[in-house]
Design a protein around this motif. Structure first.
Motif, PDB file in Angstrom:
ATOM      1  N   ASP A  72      46.110  53.296  21.596  1.00  0.00           N
ATOM      2  CA  ASP A  72      46.846  53.036  20.358  1.00  0.00           C
ATOM      3  C   ASP A  72      46.273  51.793  19.669  1.00  0.00           C
ATOM      4  O   ASP A  72      45.611  50.979  20.305  1.00  0.00           O
ATOM      5  CB  ASP A  72      48.338  52.836  20.665  1.00  0.00           C
ATOM      6  CG  ASP A  72      49.190  53.129  19.434  1.00  0.00           C
ATOM      7  OD1 ASP A  72      48.597  53.463  18.375  1.00  0.00           O
ATOM      8  OD2 ASP A  72      50.426  53.009  19.523  1.00  0.00           O
ATOM      9  N   SER A  76      47.940  49.411  11.621  1.00  0.00           N
ATOM     10  CA  SER A  76      47.088  50.286  10.829  1.00  0.00           C
ATOM     11  C   SER A  76      47.763  50.597   9.510  1.00  0.00           C
ATOM     12  O   SER A  76      48.978  50.745   9.447  1.00  0.00           O
ATOM     13  CB  SER A  76      46.818  51.584  11.588  1.00  0.00           C
ATOM     14  OG  SER A  76      46.150  52.484  10.727  1.00  0.00           O
ATOM     15  N   ILE A  78      46.863  53.230   7.750  1.00  0.00           N
ATOM     16  CA  ILE A  78      47.009  54.675   7.724  1.00  0.00           C
ATOM     17  C   ILE A  78      47.595  55.098   9.069  1.00  0.00           C
ATOM     18  O   ILE A  78      47.559  54.333  10.028  1.00  0.00           O
ATOM     19  CB  ILE A  78      45.656  55.386   7.476  1.00  0.00           C
ATOM     20  CG1 ILE A  78      44.643  54.971   8.537  1.00  0.00           C
ATOM     21  CG2 ILE A  78      45.124  55.046   6.095  1.00  0.00           C
ATOM     22  CD1 ILE A  78      43.309  55.694   8.403  1.00  0.00           C
ATOM     23  N   SER A  79      48.144  56.312   9.129  1.00  0.00           N
ATOM     24  CA  SER A  79      48.794  56.720  10.377  1.00  0.00           C
ATOM     25  C   SER A  79      47.763  56.847  11.489  1.00  0.00           C
ATOM     26  O   SER A  79      46.622  57.275  11.257  1.00  0.00           O
ATOM     27  CB  SER A  79      49.501  58.060  10.159  1.00  0.00           C
ATOM     28  OG  SER A  79      48.530  59.070   9.992  1.00  0.00           O
ATOM     29  N   PHE A  80      48.132  56.434  12.689  1.00  0.00           N
ATOM     30  CA  PHE A  80      47.208  56.552  13.811  1.00  0.00           C
ATOM     31  C   PHE A  80      47.983  56.851  15.091  1.00  0.00           C
ATOM     32  O   PHE A  80      48.980  56.193  15.397  1.00  0.00           O
ATOM     33  CB  PHE A  80      46.398  55.274  13.981  1.00  0.00           C
ATOM     34  CG  PHE A  80      45.381  55.393  15.092  1.00  0.00           C
ATOM     35  CD1 PHE A  80      44.141  55.975  14.829  1.00  0.00           C
ATOM     36  CD2 PHE A  80      45.671  54.967  16.383  1.00  0.00           C
ATOM     37  CE1 PHE A  80      43.202  56.115  15.847  1.00  0.00           C
ATOM     38  CE2 PHE A  80      44.741  55.106  17.401  1.00  0.00           C
ATOM     39  CZ  PHE A  80      43.506  55.684  17.125  1.00  0.00           C
ATOM     40  N   GLU A  81      47.511  57.875  15.824  1.00  0.00           N
ATOM     41  CA  GLU A  81      48.101  58.227  17.114  1.00  0.00           C
ATOM     42  C   GLU A  81      47.000  58.157  18.168  1.00  0.00           C
ATOM     43  O   GLU A  81      45.832  58.356  17.840  1.00  0.00           O
ATOM     44  CB  GLU A  81      48.635  59.676  17.068  1.00  0.00           C
ATOM     45  CG  GLU A  81      49.673  59.929  15.991  1.00  0.00           C
ATOM     46  CD  GLU A  81      50.966  59.155  16.230  1.00  0.00           C
ATOM     47  OE1 GLU A  81      51.298  58.927  17.417  1.00  0.00           O
ATOM     48  OE2 GLU A  81      51.625  58.769  15.253  1.00  0.00           O
ATOM     49  N   ASP A  84      44.356  60.744  18.100  1.00  0.00           N
ATOM     50  CA  ASP A  84      43.360  60.790  17.024  1.00  0.00           C
ATOM     51  C   ASP A  84      41.969  60.498  17.574  1.00  0.00           C
ATOM     52  O   ASP A  84      41.803  59.907  18.647  1.00  0.00           O
ATOM     53  CB  ASP A  84      43.710  59.788  15.919  1.00  0.00           C
ATOM     54  CG  ASP A  84      44.841  60.323  15.040  1.00  0.00           C
ATOM     55  OD1 ASP A  84      44.893  61.545  14.849  1.00  0.00           O
ATOM     56  OD2 ASP A  84      45.662  59.505  14.568  1.00  0.00           O
ATOM     57  N   ARG A  88      38.560  58.392  13.626  1.00  0.00           N
ATOM     58  CA  ARG A  88      39.760  57.801  13.024  1.00  0.00           C
ATOM     59  C   ARG A  88      39.831  56.305  13.371  1.00  0.00           C
ATOM     60  O   ARG A  88      40.225  55.494  12.552  1.00  0.00           O
ATOM     61  CB  ARG A  88      40.987  58.544  13.560  1.00  0.00           C
ATOM     62  CG  ARG A  88      42.289  58.188  12.872  1.00  0.00           C
ATOM     63  CD  ARG A  88      42.417  58.879  11.540  1.00  0.00           C
ATOM     64  NE  ARG A  88      43.733  58.682  10.967  1.00  0.00           N
ATOM     65  CZ  ARG A  88      44.070  59.060   9.738  1.00  0.00           C
ATOM     66  NH1 ARG A  88      43.166  59.650   8.969  1.00  0.00           N
ATOM     67  NH2 ARG A  88      45.280  58.860   9.279  1.00  0.00           N
ATOM     68  N   VAL A  92      40.133  53.300  10.760  1.00  0.00           N
ATOM     69  CA  VAL A  92      41.190  52.283  10.813  1.00  0.00           C
ATOM     70  C   VAL A  92      40.570  50.896  10.881  1.00  0.00           C
ATOM     71  O   VAL A  92      41.004  49.968  10.183  1.00  0.00           O
ATOM     72  CB  VAL A  92      42.110  52.532  12.034  1.00  0.00           C
ATOM     73  CG1 VAL A  92      43.032  51.337  12.265  1.00  0.00           C
ATOM     74  CG2 VAL A  92      42.931  53.799  11.830  1.00  0.00           C
TER      75      VAL A  92
END
Lengths: 397, 255
Positions: A72, A76, A78-81, A84, A88, A92
């Motif tokens: 993780d 960020s 932007i969304s980040f999981e 990803d 990505r 980020v």
């Protein structure tokens, strides 16, 4: 003239040795040798690297970018999981680096400009204080200063004793929490009106310049600010304030919702801005002092005020001296943001050239991509500033 | 009296200096200067370097401040009052040794800047006046060039046009030809002679004694921060009274 002794025989004059005495031939030969050597070196390194990687069984190529990262990222835009991809992660990291640079450059410029002008203030106390600031900040390593700001933030109260500002803004040692606007219908219209207002303000400013040229006086000095502030305000009220605020809420261990600015971003930003501004201040001071005293005297003698002299005569000339070294400072700020690694702000070096690299082991690809990113950013800033510098250059004979 | 209201009075002496002293730190640059200049008078100030000539004329538009005594320009006393200083600077034009043209503005813009920004004049009108004075100094064709593209003599003539464009009552010249190549001195002096003939009040610090003989009503000789001798040029050059004046004249005229 028959008996004139010559030190160059006919044979020497036509031979290879003679040709090598020609600087053009000599230059071409040496350049060819250097080019050959360079190509050989690159081939050798590439060959050697490929052989070693093959021997170690490390996979090469950019396929890893599509694999899930599995970790993780603490902050960020932007969304980040964790599921990803490394691509990505790269994105980020780039956004986070650009984010702190974009917040830092204007702040450093404004602070540096103010400090540079104040350094030349006739007020003894102001001049000394600014001098002390510059000397301390310029002569202490940036990393140490970033640690300092982080330590300052850590003296803030823990989460449960957060400093609250009207139950909407909270500050603790972990982060700064701000209300986050949630837009509703009509917000787009407000944005549109704001853009139109900026366009109108431009036109109004141009119209005022034209009026000054025509009549000697620029009318309605409030016109431009009124357009910029007034029109959007009217639109907001007309649409009935088309957004709601998402207030951060105190949970058991942390706040949830709202806009969270992590402590690491604040510490990094403060460090970069305060440090770079000190250098910019010195550049600004040097720029102002580079304009000869005679310029100021001629301007004052012709009846201009102190303020007009600064704005119309001194600063336009100082800018030419200030811009090129300031460009370097902007680049320095951007590159120095990689010190983020040491306090855990997830910039490109921390997450991509750090965590991703450790997980995949693909050092060459990752370092190359990171370098490419910094190169593109730095060259873009340089290009922009060079263009500005050329646009303001003096005409010489 | 004009000095009380801060208003220009062109019936008063153009310049009146009463018991003016000035120090640069410990150094006493101006010692008890008393000088009165009538309108349309043309004064040439000479003397060895470091004698305080430039400092004296720079006090008149307050590029330097005096520490003792009084200076009146057209009846207005120079004080710390910023408004008065601006009033006086509008009436007093100055030409510098090193031209001090604004390098980021064209020749014409150099002439019109103060007209538009200080006199709040429409640009078209200012341009017309600027061109008039560039014609007067005989370089209208250089109007759109930048100072960096002009020769020293041309730059100094633009500087004169810039000062004149404000239509000052008094012109100060601080060694206007000292930084010029010899072949360019004449073109600048010619313009200054024209100006003298037009009836301008002029204070000129210069070593050009030919020019002084031609246009000055009065010579002022300074040495060591004091005015040593004042006389009409004929008397000053033929029959100097003071030993220091004689020595100075013999040094600059005998070669």
């Amino acid at each position: 003239m028959s008996g004139a002794p010559s030190t160059i025989t006919a044979k020497e004059a036509s031979g290879l040795a003679a040709r090598l005495r020609d600087p053009r031939v000599r230059g071409a030969v040496f350049q060819a040798l250097v080019a050959l050597g360079f190509v050989a070196l690159v081939l050798f390194i590439a060959n050697n690297t490929a052989a070693n990687l093959a021997a170690l069984g490390v996979s090469t190529g950019f396929d890893f970018l599509n694999q899930p990262a599995g970790f993780d990222i603490s902050f960020s835009l932007i969304s980040f999981e964790p599921t990803d991809t490394h691509m990505r992660v790269f994105t980020v990291g780039m956004i986070n680096t650009l984010f702190v640079a974009a917040l830092g450059i204007p702040a450093a410029m404004v602070l540096g400009l103010a400090m540079g002008i104040l350094r030349l203030s006739p007020n003894w106390l102001v001049k000394r204080l600014v001098g002390i600031y510059i000397e301390i900040v310029r002569n202490v390593p940036l990393l140490l200063q970033i640690f300092f700001w982080q330590a300052v933030i850590w003296t803030l109260p823990p989460v449960r004793d957060s400093i609250a500002l009207g139950n909407a803004v909270f500050l603790n040692k972990r982060a700064l929490y701000l209300p986050k606007p949630a837009f509703e219908d009509g917000a787009g219209l407000v944005l549109l009106v704001a853009i139109v207002a900026i366009g109108l303000a431009f036109l109004a400013a141009r119209w005022r310049r034209g009026r000054r040229a025509e009549t000697g006086r620029a009318p309605y000095p409030w016109l431009v600010p009124a357009l910029l502030m007034g029109l959007p305000l009217v639109a907001i009220l007309a649409m009935g304030v088309p957004w709601t605020w998402e207030i951060p809420e105190a949970g058991r261990f942390n706040f949830s919702g709202g806009l969270q600015v992590p402590d690491t971003l604040v510490a990094l930003w403060l460090g970069l801005v305060v440090y770079t501004a000190a250098f910019i201040a010195e550049i600004v001071r040097a720029g102002i002092q580079s304009v000869s005293k005679g310029q100021r005297e001629a301007a004052l003698a012709s009846g201009l005020t102190q303020g007009q002299t600064m704005n119309l005569i001194i600063l336009p000339q100082a800018v030419r001296v200030i811009v090129p070294p300031t460009t370097s400072q902007f680049l320095n700020l951007t590159k120095n943001s990689s010190l983020a690694v040491f306090i855990g702000y997830p910039d490109i070096v921390a997450v991509f050239a750090g965590t991703s690299l450790n997980q995949t082991g693909q050092a060459i690809e990752i370092i190359a991509l990171s370098m490419l990113f910094y190169l593109v950013v730095s060259l873009s800033i340089s290009l922009l500033m060079n263009w500005y510098n050329r646009a303001t250059a003096l005409v010489e004979r | 009296m004009g000095s009380e209201t801060g208003a220009i009075n062109d019936k008063a002496p153009a310049i009146k200096m009463v018991g003016v002293h000035k120090w640069f730190g410990q150094f006493h640059v101006l010692k008890d200067i008393n000088l009165e200049v009538e309108p349309a008078e043309r004064i040439v100030i000479c003397g060895p370097s470091g004698s305080g000539k430039s400092t004296l004329i720079r006090c008149i538009n307050r590029l330097e401040t005096h520490q003792q005594g009084q200076i009146f320009v057209e009846g207005v006393e120079l004080t710390e009052d910023v408004k008065r200083i601006h009033t006086i600077r509008r009436e007093v034009g100055m030409v510098f040794q090193h031209f001090n043209l604004f390098p980021h503005l064209t020749a014409l813009e150099n002439c019109t800047l103060a007209l538009t920004r200080v006199r709040k004049m429409p640009k078209a009108e200012a341009d017309k006046i600027g061109m008039e004075y560039l014609e007067m100094v005989r370089i209208p064709e250089q109007a759109q060039k930048y100072p960096g593209q002009l020769s020293g003599g041309q730059q100094q003539r633009v500087a004169i046009a810039r000062a004149l464009a404000m239509k000052p009552h008094i012109m100060l010249f601080d060694e206007p030809t000292s930084a010029l190549d010899p072949e360019m001195i004449a073109e600048v002096l010619d313009v200054m002679v024209d100006l003298a003939e037009s009836g301008m009040t002029m204070l000129v610090v210069t070593h050009e004694m030919g020019f002084a003989k031609q246009v000055a009503n009065r010579m002022v000789f300074m040495d060591g921060g004091e005015i040593i001798e004042q006389a009409p040029p004929s008397e000053f050059f033929e029959n100097p009274k003071n030993e220091r004046t004689k020595l100075f004249l013999s040094q600059i005229l005998n070669h």
